[in-house]
Scaffold this active site. Structure first.
Site, PDB file in Angstrom:
ATOM      1  N   HIS A 197       0.815  -1.209   0.000  1.00 55.21           N
ATOM      2  CA  HIS A 197       0.000   0.000   0.000  1.00 55.21           C
ATOM      3  C   HIS A 197       0.853   1.264   0.000  1.00 55.21           C
ATOM      4  O   HIS A 197       0.491   2.265  -0.636  1.00 55.21           O
ATOM      5  CB  HIS A 197      -0.925  -0.006   1.221  1.00 55.21           C
ATOM      6  CG  HIS A 197      -2.068  -0.955   1.083  1.00 55.21           C
ATOM      7  ND1 HIS A 197      -2.724  -1.486   2.150  1.00 55.21           N
ATOM      8  CD2 HIS A 197      -2.660  -1.474  -0.011  1.00 55.21           C
ATOM      9  CE1 HIS A 197      -3.685  -2.296   1.724  1.00 55.21           C
ATOM     10  NE2 HIS A 197      -3.663  -2.295   0.420  1.00 55.21           N
ATOM     11  N   GLU A 439      -8.283 -15.718 -20.881  1.00 54.52           N
ATOM     12  CA  GLU A 439      -7.180 -15.771 -19.913  1.00 54.52           C
ATOM     13  C   GLU A 439      -6.848 -17.196 -19.509  1.00 54.52           C
ATOM     14  O   GLU A 439      -5.898 -17.418 -18.745  1.00 54.52           O
ATOM     15  CB  GLU A 439      -7.539 -14.935 -18.678  1.00 54.52           C
ATOM     16  CG  GLU A 439      -8.887 -15.288 -18.071  1.00 54.52           C
ATOM     17  CD  GLU A 439      -9.323 -14.285 -17.017  1.00 54.52           C
ATOM     18  OE1 GLU A 439      -8.452 -13.611 -16.423  1.00 54.52           O
ATOM     19  OE2 GLU A 439     -10.540 -14.173 -16.765  1.00 54.52           O
ATOM     20  N   ASP A 463      -3.324 -13.493 -16.089  1.00 51.27           N
ATOM     21  CA  ASP A 463      -3.638 -14.896 -15.825  1.00 51.27           C
ATOM     22  C   ASP A 463      -3.263 -15.796 -16.994  1.00 51.27           C
ATOM     23  O   ASP A 463      -2.873 -16.949 -16.790  1.00 51.27           O
ATOM     24  CB  ASP A 463      -5.133 -15.060 -15.514  1.00 51.27           C
ATOM     25  CG  ASP A 463      -5.453 -14.742 -14.056  1.00 51.27           C
ATOM     26  OD1 ASP A 463      -4.499 -14.684 -13.247  1.00 51.27           O
ATOM     27  OD2 ASP A 463      -6.623 -14.543 -13.731  1.00 51.27           O
ATOM     28  N   ARG A 473       3.072 -16.103 -10.013  1.00 51.26           N
ATOM     29  CA  ARG A 473       3.978 -14.957  -9.965  1.00 51.26           C
ATOM     30  C   ARG A 473       4.052 -14.345  -8.584  1.00 51.26           C
ATOM     31  O   ARG A 473       4.914 -13.509  -8.325  1.00 51.26           O
ATOM     32  CB  ARG A 473       3.571 -13.905 -10.992  1.00 51.26           C
ATOM     33  CG  ARG A 473       2.203 -13.329 -10.794  1.00 51.26           C
ATOM     34  CD  ARG A 473       1.922 -12.337 -11.900  1.00 51.26           C
ATOM     35  NE  ARG A 473       0.609 -11.741 -11.724  1.00 51.26           N
ATOM     36  CZ  ARG A 473       0.330 -10.485 -12.016  1.00 51.26           C
ATOM     37  NH1 ARG A 473       1.256  -9.712 -12.497  1.00 51.26           N
ATOM     38  NH2 ARG A 473      -0.879 -10.013 -11.854  1.00 51.26           N
ATOM     39  N   CYS A 510      -6.323  -6.211 -21.694  1.00 48.54           N
ATOM     40  CA  CYS A 510      -6.567  -5.413 -20.494  1.00 48.54           C
ATOM     41  C   CYS A 510      -5.622  -5.777 -19.357  1.00 48.54           C
ATOM     42  O   CYS A 510      -5.797  -5.318 -18.238  1.00 48.54           O
ATOM     43  CB  CYS A 510      -8.013  -5.564 -20.027  1.00 48.54           C
ATOM     44  SG  CYS A 510      -8.462  -7.248 -19.561  1.00 48.54           S
TER      45      CYS A 510
END
Length: 604
Positions: A197, A439, A463, A473, A510
């Site tokens: 974060h 995917e 994916d 990953r 995407c």
């Protein structure tokens, strides 16, 4: 005594360069508090003191949430809302209160012990996202502990007296936001990764940042001249005059490049010879729509709807979803918005569905598999999307399709929901487009069959690469095998694009590949129609596309397809990239593989 220049390497998480004096915030890992015995008569008072500290911490986090929402956006403010929700965990609070009653010890010690056990449990998992959450837990815990020790403090444990490079072992997000917004010009952390974060916040605030720098707090002195290279993931302490001059030149070049990108906001993503590629934004919250136009994107290529379903005991109602989807499609008119049905499962969980723990959730009950088993929730979402389509161009995207049977079943549900709306005289777009997210490798293999049933394809490269190469990953032991330039991946991509075009439907990407300018050139050479990425990535991708010809992108793809190895592909790509950097068509800071690249000087 001569002060020696020292160089440390880490992970670049926020691009740019910063030069300043260091401020070292020495923070010990873990939550610490000493144990003190209580008299039985003190128990009720201690419990009240503990609950008051928790309430104070919750109020502090909500105040930060409001400030970030006002100065940045709602997406980044959600970090602090999630932290405040940790303090609503009845099990944690009740367990601490029970410990106070049974062990007759102070709340600081018992609360810290509970949270440290939870952190140790999370660190046992080979999952980058789970491991990154321990910073949030420590942040919340330290905040409660500081309130217990000093209830009249403002909740902050680090303050900056002057503009500086902030260096720390770790920095929780609630500490990071005010510090980075006020006087920090750069950030260096021993801990963390690109998904933490604090890294995300540094990038949002455009503060150069390098994380994952081992033991740097042991070597850096307070006030040392420090260079933060947020492009190549490098930190230089006590630089020589020659090094300082070199970085000042890099900083000027970077700022000049950034200013040049601002002029591209209103021009199309089009090659020199007229091939047009639609550049769209990926968003997670409707509040992000305000950033789309500012970065020159045209509509939404992926709206993730999971946020509507997470952290709640009941699914959102049809009307609640309808209002959100309508807000998105109206916000991007006259452009379109691709809205994805829920991709719950994998790394996202929804308590209402009562999902069992799975050994491999990414290959388990998730996305469309889950929706087709919970058709009441699925149909409710489809109804909300259809109703919103009456207010703008909404396109529905189905994730995790593995074969033709699943997609045909989805079409049957969509047809039934349309009939329900017609019967109730509710307006919707009767010709709404239904797309398949490609995917899963099996969907790529039968893409020609799916293309005859779908209105468009959207390739989820994250994916697709993970499943095709059998690589998690998030597992650092095998993450090096996650390679977008693997010949198998490139062939799969071309197969999918060709299958879509043979059937006369558009194809978009995407995943993360879309936001990497060099990868975008390869996709353009394959004939991609649309690229969808984070809004901030659009200007650099647009600049490179407008600097090339379609013919040169096609030739690059043909050369790449003639290579048998990853190394052979990379050499061709890096050679082209060095040319683009030299010609100022591309800045190395915008590449996902920047750490693997030579510097602009050596590339020349």
């Amino acid at each position: 005594m001569t002060i020696r220049e020292r160089i440390f390497d880490g992970i670049a998480v926020s691009a740019g360069y910063a030069v300043g004096r260091s401020h070292v915030a020495n923070r010990d890992a873990g939550l610490k508090a000493e144990a003190h015995p209580l008299h039985p008569d003190e128990v009720d008072g201690e419990i009240s003191r503990f609950l008051e500290a928790v309430t104070q911490a919750r109020d502090q986090l909500m105040r930060i949430h409001r400030q970030v929402a006002e100065t940045l956006d709602a997406k980044h403010a959600e970090i602090y809302l999630a932290q405040s929700m940790m303090l609503d965990d009845a099990d944690l609070l009740d367990a601490t209160i029970s410990d106070i009653r049974t062990e007759l010890l102070n709340s600081e010690f018992l609360f810290a012990r509970r949270l440290n056990l939870h952190i140790e449990l999370m660190q046992q998992f080979d999952d980058e996202i789970l491991k990154a959450r321990d910073s949030d837990i420590m942040d919340v815990g330290n905040r409660v502990l500081r309130n217990l020790l000093n209830p009249h403090a403002d909740g902050r444990c680090v303050t900056l007296e002057a503009w500086c490079v902030l260096v720390a072992h770790d920095l929780p997000p609630s500490e990071a936001t005010p510090l980075l917004k006020e006087k920090a010009i750069g950030l260096v952390l021993e801990k963390g990764g690109p998904t933490s974060h604090t890294a995300i916040m540094a990038k949002a605030l455009e503060i150069p940042a390098v994380v994952g720098v081992p033991d740097i707090t042991k070597f850096i002195e307070e006030g040392a001249i420090t260079i933060v290279d947020g492009v190549f993931g490098r930190v230089v302490i006590n630089p020589t005059a020659e090094t300082l001059l070199a970085y000042e030149e890099k900083q000027r070049d970077y700022l000049t490049y950034e200013r040049g990108l601002e002029t591209l906001r209103d021009v199309p993503g089009e090659t020199i010879d007229g091939y047009s590629v639609k550049l769209r934004s990926n968003i997670e919250l409707p509040e992000e729509i305000a950033h789309i136009e500012g970065h020159g994107a045209k509509g939404v290529g992926l709206f993730r709807t999971e946020f509507l379903f997470l952290n709640r005991s009941e699914p959102p109602s049809e009307d609640e979803q309808f209002r959100i989807y309508r807000q998105v499609v109206e916000g991007v008119k006259p452009d379109s918005a691709v809205v994805r049905t829920i991709d719950i499962g994998g790394d996202k969980f929804f308590s209402h569905m009562g999902l069992p723990t799975e050994l491999n959730p990414f290959m388990g009950q998730r996305a469309i598999r889950l929706c087709l088993q919970h058709t009441d929730i699925f149909r409710t979402q489809l109804r909300a999307m259809l109703r919103a389509s009456a207010y703008g161009r909404l396109r529905i995207l189905i994730p995790m399709i593995s074969g033709i049977e699943e997609f045909l079943e989805v079409k049957r549900h969509l047809k039934a929901v349309k009939q329900e709306l017609r019967a109730n005289h509710q307006p919707f777009d009767a010709h709404i487009e239904l797309g398949a997210m490609i995917e899963v490798p099996s969907a790529a293999v039968v893409a020609d069959m799916l293309a005859r049933e779908a209105d468009f394809f959207s390739i989820g490269t994250n994916d697709l690469i993970q499943y095709s190469l059998a690589v998690d990953r998030g597992n650092e032991k095998v993450a090096y095998l996650y390679e977008p330039l693997h010949p198998a991946i490139l062939r799969l991509l071309r197969t999918i694009i060709n299958a879509g075009h043979d059937a006369g439907i558009p194809v978009s990407v995407c995943g993360e590949m879309a936001g990497d300018p060099m990868m975008a050139v390869i996709l353009v050479g394959m004939g991609i129609d649309e690229l969808s990425m984070s809004s901030m990535s659009v200007p650099s991708v647009k600049k490179l596309i407008r600097s090339i010809q379609l013919s040169e992108a096609k030739l690059l793809v043909e050369d790449i397809m003639g290579q048998n190895t990853i190394d052979g592909v990379k050499k061709l790509v890096w050679r082209r990239l060095r040319r683009y950097v030299k010609q100022n068509k591309l800045h190395v800071s915008h590449l996902s593989h920047a750490n693997d690249m030579p510097s602009p000087a050596s590339a020349a």
